[in-house]
Design an enzyme around this catalytic site. Structure first.
Site, short mmCIF file in Angstrom:
data_model
loop_
_atom_site.label_atom_id
_atom_site.label_comp_id
_atom_site.label_asym_id
_atom_site.label_seq_id
_atom_site.Cartn_x
_atom_site.Cartn_y
_atom_site.Cartn_z
N ARG A 1 0.84 -1.21 0.00
CA ARG A 1 0.00 0.00 0.00
C ARG A 1 0.87 1.26 0.00
O ARG A 1 0.55 2.25 -0.65
CB ARG A 1 -0.94 0.03 1.22
CG ARG A 1 -1.99 -1.06 1.23
CD ARG A 1 -3.11 -0.90 0.19
NE ARG A 1 -2.86 -1.42 -1.10
CZ ARG A 1 -2.90 -2.72 -1.48
NH1 ARG A 1 -3.14 -3.67 -0.60
NH2 ARG A 1 -2.69 -3.07 -2.73
N SER B 1 15.14 15.12 0.83
CA SER B 1 16.15 14.21 1.35
C SER B 1 15.51 13.07 2.14
O SER B 1 14.56 13.27 2.89
CB SER B 1 17.13 14.96 2.25
OG SER B 1 18.07 14.07 2.81
N GLU C 1 2.12 1.59 -3.40
CA GLU C 1 1.01 2.02 -4.24
C GLU C 1 0.75 3.53 -4.10
O GLU C 1 0.43 4.21 -5.08
CB GLU C 1 -0.23 1.23 -3.85
CG GLU C 1 -1.43 1.44 -4.73
CD GLU C 1 -2.58 0.54 -4.31
OE1 GLU C 1 -3.12 -0.14 -5.19
OE2 GLU C 1 -2.93 0.51 -3.10
#
EC number: 4.2.1.104
Length: 160
Positions: free
Chosen positions: A100, A126, A103
């Site tokens: 997830r 960063s 995703e």
């Protein structure tokens, strides 16, 4: 409370210290939050030490040794080197929660990039000068929400 554990068969590329740390964590029935409070670090940073993704300071090693009852020399030997970051997860990830997160970057990565570029200019956020935290939020209907904060120093690209 359920505790995060480690199945080394599912994570063969983790350093040897990971198994030692997770076994001691389970034996002591400690959460990452409790361990983090003891060593004075953020709970995500503490978990990253357990997974070999963050460097432990000599103070971290000393405090982990005492809390988890692991001989200092054994921990120092395994934790004082430089982490080999980024190897602990296969890509794309198969574990549902980690997928997830992957995703989210797939779906919103370019949107994040566009908004960040508009706000900060041409550069990157960063992951070295960086902190993160996880919080639990409960709404008025009693639904639990995960709140993940990513805080990274903005690094503009150099003109040369």
């Amino acid at each position: 409370m359920s505790l995060a554990t480690l199945d080394t068969a599912q994570h063969p590329s983790l350093p040897s210290a990971s198994e030692t740390l997770f076994k001691a964590k389970a034996a002591k029935k400690l959460s990452f939050e409790q361990i983090a409070q003891h060593i004075g670090r953020n709970e995500v940073a503490t978990a990253a030490i357990f997974y070999g993704q963050a460097k432990a300071s000599p103070e971290d090693i000393e405090k982990l040794s005492g809390l988890l009852t692991i001989p200092y020399d054994a921990l120092e030997e395994r934790l004082s080197g430089f982490p080999d970051r980024g190897r602990s997860v296969e890509m794309p990830p198969k574990e549902p929660l980690i997928y997830r997160l992957y995703e989210i970057v797939q779906n919103y990565g370019y949107a994040y990039k566009a908004v960040l570029n508009e706000k900060f200019g041409d550069g990157i956020m960063s992951a070295i000068s960086f902190s993160t935290k996880v919080e639990k939020e409960t709404d008025a209907d009693g639904n639990n929400w995960a709140v993940i904060t990513l805080r990274g120093k903005w690094l503009p690209f150099s003109r040369f």
